[in-house]
Design a protein around this motif. Structure first.
Motif, PDB file in Angstrom:
ATOM      1  N   ILE A  78       7.833  -6.860 -34.912  1.00  0.00           N
ATOM      2  CA  ILE A  78       7.341  -6.405 -36.200  1.00  0.00           C
ATOM      3  C   ILE A  78       8.342  -5.407 -36.761  1.00  0.00           C
ATOM      4  N   ALA A  79       8.633  -5.492 -38.055  1.00  0.00           N
ATOM      5  CA  ALA A  79       9.547  -4.518 -38.668  1.00  0.00           C
ATOM      6  C   ALA A  79       8.763  -3.636 -39.625  1.00  0.00           C
ATOM      7  N   MET A  80       9.137  -2.365 -39.666  1.00  0.00           N
ATOM      8  CA  MET A  80       8.378  -1.417 -40.478  1.00  0.00           C
ATOM      9  C   MET A  80       9.318  -0.667 -41.422  1.00  0.00           C
ATOM     10  N   VAL A  81       8.905  -0.518 -42.682  1.00  0.00           N
ATOM     11  CA  VAL A  81       9.672   0.290 -43.634  1.00  0.00           C
ATOM     12  C   VAL A  81       8.775   1.427 -44.110  1.00  0.00           C
ATOM     13  N   PHE A  82       9.271   2.657 -43.977  1.00  0.00           N
ATOM     14  CA  PHE A  82       8.483   3.837 -44.356  1.00  0.00           C
ATOM     15  C   PHE A  82       8.987   4.413 -45.670  1.00  0.00           C
ATOM     16  N   GLN A  83       8.277   5.453 -46.137  1.00  0.00           N
ATOM     17  CA  GLN A  83       8.713   6.108 -47.377  1.00  0.00           C
ATOM     18  C   GLN A  83      10.012   6.888 -47.174  1.00  0.00           C
ATOM     19  N   GLN A 141      16.763   2.396 -50.323  1.00  0.00           N
ATOM     20  CA  GLN A 141      15.535   1.676 -50.014  1.00  0.00           C
ATOM     21  C   GLN A 141      15.841   0.209 -49.682  1.00  0.00           C
ATOM     22  N   ARG A 142      16.788  -0.364 -50.430  1.00  0.00           N
ATOM     23  CA  ARG A 142      17.148  -1.767 -50.162  1.00  0.00           C
ATOM     24  C   ARG A 142      17.819  -1.905 -48.797  1.00  0.00           C
ATOM     25  N   VAL A 143      18.627  -0.902 -48.413  1.00  0.00           N
ATOM     26  CA  VAL A 143      19.256  -0.949 -47.079  1.00  0.00           C
ATOM     27  C   VAL A 143      18.165  -0.882 -46.001  1.00  0.00           C
ATOM     28  N   ALA A 144      17.178   0.001 -46.238  1.00  0.00           N
ATOM     29  CA  ALA A 144      16.081   0.118 -45.254  1.00  0.00           C
ATOM     30  C   ALA A 144      15.346  -1.212 -45.123  1.00  0.00           C
ATOM     31  N   MET A 145      15.128  -1.885 -46.249  1.00  0.00           N
ATOM     32  CA  MET A 145      14.455  -3.194 -46.180  1.00  0.00           C
ATOM     33  C   MET A 145      15.346  -4.214 -45.488  1.00  0.00           C
ATOM     34  N   GLY A 146      16.648  -4.129 -45.779  1.00  0.00           N
ATOM     35  CA  GLY A 146      17.602  -5.047 -45.157  1.00  0.00           C
ATOM     36  C   GLY A 146      17.622  -4.883 -43.645  1.00  0.00           C
ATOM     37  N   ARG A 147      17.577  -3.616 -43.212  1.00  0.00           N
ATOM     38  CA  ARG A 147      17.644  -3.347 -41.779  1.00  0.00           C
ATOM     39  C   ARG A 147      16.400  -3.887 -41.069  1.00  0.00           C
ATOM     40  N   ALA A 148      15.279  -3.879 -41.795  1.00  0.00           N
ATOM     41  CA  ALA A 148      14.058  -4.443 -41.221  1.00  0.00           C
ATOM     42  C   ALA A 148      14.133  -5.975 -41.204  1.00  0.00           C
ATOM     43  N   LEU A 149      14.699  -6.511 -42.270  1.00  0.00           N
ATOM     44  CA  LEU A 149      14.710  -7.964 -42.466  1.00  0.00           C
ATOM     45  C   LEU A 149      15.686  -8.670 -41.534  1.00  0.00           C
ATOM     46  N   VAL A 150      16.783  -7.984 -41.203  1.00  0.00           N
ATOM     47  CA  VAL A 150      17.876  -8.619 -40.477  1.00  0.00           C
ATOM     48  C   VAL A 150      17.421  -9.115 -39.102  1.00  0.00           C
ATOM     49  N   ARG A 151      16.367  -8.493 -38.586  1.00  0.00           N
ATOM     50  CA  ARG A 151      15.848  -8.900 -37.277  1.00  0.00           C
ATOM     51  C   ARG A 151      15.016 -10.166 -37.351  1.00  0.00           C
ATOM     52  N   GLU A 152      14.786 -10.639 -38.592  1.00  0.00           N
ATOM     53  CA  GLU A 152      13.924 -11.810 -38.808  1.00  0.00           C
ATOM     54  C   GLU A 152      12.583 -11.612 -38.108  1.00  0.00           C
ATOM     55  N   PRO A 153      11.870 -10.548 -38.517  1.00  0.00           N
ATOM     56  CA  PRO A 153      10.612 -10.233 -37.830  1.00  0.00           C
ATOM     57  C   PRO A 153       9.516 -11.237 -38.171  1.00  0.00           C
ATOM     58  N   LYS A 154       8.513 -11.258 -37.314  1.00  0.00           N
ATOM     59  CA  LYS A 154       7.345 -12.110 -37.588  1.00  0.00           C
ATOM     60  C   LYS A 154       6.488 -11.494 -38.674  1.00  0.00           C
ATOM     61  N   VAL A 155       6.405 -10.159 -38.637  1.00  0.00           N
ATOM     62  CA  VAL A 155       5.542  -9.439 -39.571  1.00  0.00           C
ATOM     63  C   VAL A 155       6.310  -8.237 -40.118  1.00  0.00           C
ATOM     64  N   PHE A 156       6.113  -7.993 -41.400  1.00  0.00           N
ATOM     65  CA  PHE A 156       6.797  -6.915 -42.091  1.00  0.00           C
ATOM     66  C   PHE A 156       5.730  -5.883 -42.497  1.00  0.00           C
ATOM     67  N   LEU A 157       5.921  -4.619 -42.130  1.00  0.00           N
ATOM     68  CA  LEU A 157       4.963  -3.581 -42.505  1.00  0.00           C
ATOM     69  C   LEU A 157       5.641  -2.585 -43.441  1.00  0.00           C
ATOM     70  N   MET A 158       5.004  -2.266 -44.532  1.00  0.00           N
ATOM     71  CA  MET A 158       5.578  -1.302 -45.463  1.00  0.00           C
ATOM     72  C   MET A 158       4.556  -0.215 -45.728  1.00  0.00           C
ATOM     73  N   ASP A 159       4.946   1.037 -45.443  1.00  0.00           N
ATOM     74  CA  ASP A 159       4.036   2.163 -45.624  1.00  0.00           C
ATOM     75  C   ASP A 159       4.521   3.007 -46.792  1.00  0.00           C
ATOM     76  N   GLU A 160       3.913   2.830 -47.944  1.00  0.00           N
ATOM     77  CA  GLU A 160       4.275   3.565 -49.167  1.00  0.00           C
ATOM     78  C   GLU A 160       5.795   3.594 -49.362  1.00  0.00           C
ATOM     79  N   PRO A 161       6.455   2.439 -49.366  1.00  0.00           N
ATOM     80  CA  PRO A 161       7.925   2.469 -49.384  1.00  0.00           C
ATOM     81  C   PRO A 161       8.508   2.975 -50.698  1.00  0.00           C
ATOM     82  N   LEU A 162       7.694   3.054 -51.738  1.00  0.00           N
ATOM     83  CA  LEU A 162       8.258   3.418 -53.041  1.00  0.00           C
ATOM     84  C   LEU A 162       7.970   4.847 -53.461  1.00  0.00           C
TER      85      LEU A 162
END
Ligand code: ATP
Length: 375
Positions: A78-83, A141-162
């Motif tokens: 699972i990949a997670m992106v935080f604020q 923010q886009r780099v943070a999303m990229g770093r989460a995405l690059v692992r090709e996770p099964k599930v993506f979690l975003m906690d108030e990323p904006l």
């Protein structure tokens, strides 16, 4: 690709705080579901339990068929992106993106091609050599999303990323996230306390209050058929006005009292039998700010209410007026509001007459649950 299922999840922290209460919820494969609720309602705790950073006190969490309660965060994919983006400040964008893959021991060539693909997808290709401090908030923010995405996770979690971004950038990145999620079809759980963000991003929104699921539905359903007074007040800007009212029968039909005025329920979208079961009780009647209109001159509508303005907010295309909410003991509580077509003349202290159509009236039982409403 994955389906996420929470079944009867409860979370009680060591100090006794009950953050989640008997919550059951399924996120479909490829869906972006939004968890929406005020601060402290348990949104982050639910995400952290799915990520494996907290253990539920009871209940089951499954990814597809597999029970994951006892799996480590790493095993869950699972990949997670935080604020706060938590980028590595001394690494370039490329190194930041590559880091999770390096940790997995992936071959260099494969890392390079994955990083290139993700950078392209997120319009970061021209920035790969920069360090985080030389990036704008949106780029970070886009780099943070990229770093989460690059692992090709099964599930993506975003906690108030904006929440660290200004309004314009929030709008832009919100659209980027929606597009990215659609393109990748990664099952995503997105946490926010901002209803506009929730309504624009999620096809389904789960509304939480004090650790309990209040309603799960589309933006249209939450707005048009709120399950209870909490959802009615939370969704909409401003939220629905709620008036405490007796439900009385005057010989001809049922009626309620809204802002001191009797309103007949003839033509209201409620079954006579449902009303009868609450006769004589104190209900709550709701009307959205956009369900109130300025009565034209002397021809007072049968459902007119007289109010004294305590606030006037002039927006370019409309005016939001506020008037005091009065409870039965005559004390003034929070404010009610009406969203009116734009006009210059209205001032604080003006007495105006607002009309409401009975179809725009919502009824809630004494506990706050919505009475069944006709389509
Ligand atoms: P916010 O939007 O402010 O982040 P939230 O909806 O994400 O809020 P949580 O962070 O999940 O809420 O917290 C839910 C409840 O659990 C709150 O009352 C919080 O104080 C409490 N809580 C969170 N972590 C702990 C902890 N480690 N120990 C005790 N209580 C906690």
């Amino acid at each position: 690709m994955a389906r996420v299922t929470f079944t009867h999840i409860t979370k009680r922290f060591a100090d006794g705080t009950q953050a989640i209460r008997d919550l059951s919820l399924s996120v479909e494969d490829g869906e972006l579901m939004v968890l929406l609720g005020p601060s402290g309602c348990g949104k982050s705790t639910l995400l952290r339990m799915l990520a494996g950073l907290e253990a539920p006190s009871s209940g089951e969490i499954r990814i597809d068929e597999a029970l994951v309660n006892h799996l480590s965060p790493r095993q869950r994919n699972i990949a997670m992106v935080f604020q706060n983006y938590a980028l590595y400040p001394h690494m370039s964008v490329a190194e930041n993106l590559a880091f999770p893959l390096k940790m997995q021991g992936m071959a260099r060539d494969k890392i390079r091609s994955r990083v290139r693909a993700v950078a392209e997808r997120l319009s970061l290709s021209a920035l790969l050599d920069r360090q985080p401090k030389a990036l704008s908030g949106g780029q970070r923010q886009r780099v943070a999303m990229g770093r989460a995405l690059v692992r090709e996770p099964k599930v993506f979690l975003m906690d108030e990323p904006l929440s660290n971004l200004d309004a314009e950038l929030r709008l832009q990145i919100r659209q980027d996230i929606a597009r990215l999620q659609r393109d990748t079809a990664i099952t995503t759980l997105y946490v926010t306390h901002d209803q506009v963000e929730a309504m624009t991003l999620g096809r389904r929104i789960a509304v939480l209050k004090q650790g309990e699921l209040q309603q799960l539905g589309s933006a249209h359903e939450l707005y048009g058929r709120p399950a209870n007074t909490f959802v009615a007040g939370f969704i909409g800007s401003p939220g629905m006005n709620i008036f405490e009212t007796p439900l009385r029968h005057d010989g001809h039909g049922y009626g309620v009292v809204v802002a001191g005025q009797s309103v007949s329920l003839r033509g209201a979208p409620y079954a006579e039998a449902d009303l009868a079961s609450f006769a004589g009780q104190t209900l709550q009647a709701g009307v959205r700010p956009e369900g109130l209109h300025l009565s034209a001159g002397e021809e007072k509508n049968a459902h007119g209410i007289e109010v004294t303005l305590s606030g006037v907010e002039r927006l370019g295309h409309e005016v939001i007026v506020h008037f005091p909410a009065i409870n039965r003991s005559g004390d003034s509580l929070a404010e009610h509001s009406a969203r009116l077509a734009y006009q210059d003349g209205l001032q604080i202290g003006d007495e105006i007459s607002l009309s409401l159509a009975v179809e725009d009236l919502y009824l809630f039982d004494p506990s706050g649950s919505a009475l069944p409403r006709f389509e």
